[in-house]
Design an enzyme around this catalytic site. Structure first.
Site, short mmCIF file in Angstrom:
data_model
loop_
_atom_site.label_atom_id
_atom_site.label_comp_id
_atom_site.label_asym_id
_atom_site.label_seq_id
_atom_site.Cartn_x
_atom_site.Cartn_y
_atom_site.Cartn_z
N ASP A 140 -6.85 -5.59 9.77
CA ASP A 140 -6.04 -4.40 9.99
C ASP A 140 -6.26 -3.94 11.42
O ASP A 140 -7.25 -4.31 12.05
CB ASP A 140 -6.47 -3.30 9.00
N LYS A 187 0.83 -1.21 0.00
CA LYS A 187 0.00 0.00 0.00
C LYS A 187 0.86 1.26 0.00
O LYS A 187 1.82 1.37 0.76
CB LYS A 187 -0.91 0.00 1.23
#
Ligand code: R5P
Length: 350
Positions: A280, A253
Site C-alpha cells: 500500500d 475495501k
C-alpha cells in the site's frame, strides 16, 4: 574545495534522511536551531547565511507541529534573503483530505499545500497520496477538477460510506446514480500568492518501485502474490508485481470510519498456500493491513508480508506482531522498519 551549490536544511522530523541527501549531493547541511518553548511553541533560528543562496528544506510532515515548524523555517529563509527555496516533504499529512465528501468539509490537503507554496519556489513530495502518477502536477487543477466533478454530480451528505481512496472509483459510483449539486457552496478559485493564483505545482517522486525492489531481493517470487488492500492501491501493486515477477490481485475495501474498514476478497481470489505480499502507499492506523491480513489468512495464505512507502503507524508497530510475518516501509518517515532508503531518489531530483 567543495563548491556550494545549495544549502540543505533539515526540519526536526527528517534529520536522518536530510543527512543522507546532503551526503549524496556532497553539499553541507545548513545550521539551524529548532527547539520548543515550555508551552510547546516552536522556536527556529537559521544560523547559516542564506542570503542569495539556493536552499533546500527537507521536512516530512506527519504531525501538525511538523507542518508549523516547516512553515516557520520557510518564512525565516524568505526573510533572510534566500534566493530559491525547494521544499522537500517526503511524507505529507492531510493528503487523504483532498476532496469534500460532505458539504462544508475542508479540503485540508489544499489548505496545507497553499501555505507551503506561499513560501516555496518548488515543492517535492514522495508518493503523494492523491496523485497516482509520478511527475510534476499542477494540483490546483486537481483540486478544482475534483470540486467541479462534485459540483455537477454530488448531492450533499451522500458520501459517508464510500469505498476508500480513489477518484476513479468515486466517479464510477456516481455514474450509477444521478445525483445533483444543490447546496454545497463551492468557491474553488485557488487563492495563492501573487501570480501563482491558480498554480500549485508538486513534483511527485516514486518510492514504490524501490519498495518493490527491496522485496524482489528479499522474497522468493515463485509462490508469491502481491495484494493491494483496495482498488486505489491496485496500480502500484501491479507495478510492483511487474518488478518482482509475480501475480497480483486486490481486495475490496470500504471505510466505515477513521480506524474501521470492511475488507472483502474478490470472488475468484485463490491464495491457498501462497506467500502474500500486501503493498500500500501508506499505513496509518494499521486497520487496513490488520483486516486484510485476517481475511487473507482465512483464505488460506501461507505467509503474509507487508510493505508500504509511508509508515505512519499512528497506533505503533507492535499491533502487527503475530498478525503478519514481515513489515517494511521506506524512510520517508523514520520508523523501526524503515528499510528502504529514498534519499537517493530525492537527491537525484534536487
Ligand atoms: C487509503 O487509500 C490508503 O492507501 C491506505 O490504505 C490507508 O490510508 C491506510 O489507513 P489505515 O492504516 O488507517 O487503515
Amino acid at each position: 574545495m567543495n563548491y556550494i551549490k545549495m544549502i540543505i536544511f533539515s526540519g526536526s522530523a527528517s534529520l536522518v534522511i536530510a543527512k543522507k541527501v546532503a551526503k549524496h549531493k556532497n553539499q553541507p547541511l545548513g545550521e539551524i536551531e529548532v527547539k520548543k518553548f515550555p508551552d510547546s511553541e516552536i522556536y527556529v533560528r537559521i544560523i547559516s547565511c542564506v542570503k542569495d543562496k539556493n536552499c533546500v528544506v527537507i521536512q516530512s510532515c506527519k504531525t501538525n507541529e511538523d507542518i508549523i515548524e516547516l512553515l516557520i523555517i520557510l518564512d525565516a529563509l524568505n526573510d533572510l534573503g534566500a534566493k530559491h527555496i525547494t521544499t522537500v516533504i517526503p511524507y505529507i499529512a492531510y493528503a487523504r483530505q483532498d476532496k469534500r465528501f460532505k458539504s462544508g468539509e475542508a479540503m485540508s490537503a489544499k489548505t496545507i499545500l497553499k501555505l507551503i507554496n506561499n513560501s516555496s519556489d518548488r515543492i517535492i513530495n514522495v508518493n503523494c497520496h492523491f496523485l497516482n502518477e509520478q511527475g510534476t502536477f499542477n494540483v490546483a487543477e486537481h483540486f478544482n477538477a475534483t470540486s467541479e466533478f462534485y459540483k455537477k454530480n454530488m448531492k450533499s451528505d451522500d458520501f459517508s460510506k464510500i469505498s476508500d481512496g480513489n477518484f476513479d472509483k468515486i466517479s464510477r459510483f456516481f455514474e450509477k446514480k444521478s445525483y445533483y449539486f444543490d447546496d454545497i457552496g463551492f468557491n474553488e478559485k485557488l487563492k495563492v500568492k501573487g501570480s501563482k493564483d491558480t498554480e500549485l505545482f508538486i513534483e511527485n517522486l516514486d518510492a514504490f518501485t524501490a519498495v518493490a525492489k527491496y522485496f524482489e531481493n528479499e522474497l522468493d517470487n515463485k509462490n508469491l502474490v502481491v495484494i493491494a488492500p483496495d482498488k486505489g492501491a491496485l496500480n502500484n501493486a501491479k507495478r510492483a508485481a511487474g518488478v518482482i515477477g509475480c501475480e497480483f490481485d486486490y481486495l475490496d475495501k470500504t471505510r466505515i470510519s477513521g480506524n474501521k474498514v470492511i475488507i472483502k476478497p474478490p470472488k475468484n481470489l485463490d491464495i491457498r498456500n501462497k506467500d502474500v505480499l500486501i503493498l500500500d502507499d501508506m499505513i496509518s492506523t494499521g486497520g487496513t493491513i490488520a483486516e486484510s491480513a485476517k481475511i487473507l489468512k482465512s483464505c488460506g495464505a501461507k505467509t503474509i508480508t507487508v510493505g508500504c512507502v509511508h509508515g505512519v503507524f499512528s497506533e505503533g508497530i507492535k499491533m502487527f506482531e503475530g498478525v503478519v510475518d514481515g513489515l517494511v516501509c521506506s524512510n520517508t518517515l523514520e520508523t523501526g522498519v524503515s528499510k528502504v532508503d529514498v534519499s537517493g531518489i530525492i537527491a537525484d531530483r534536487i
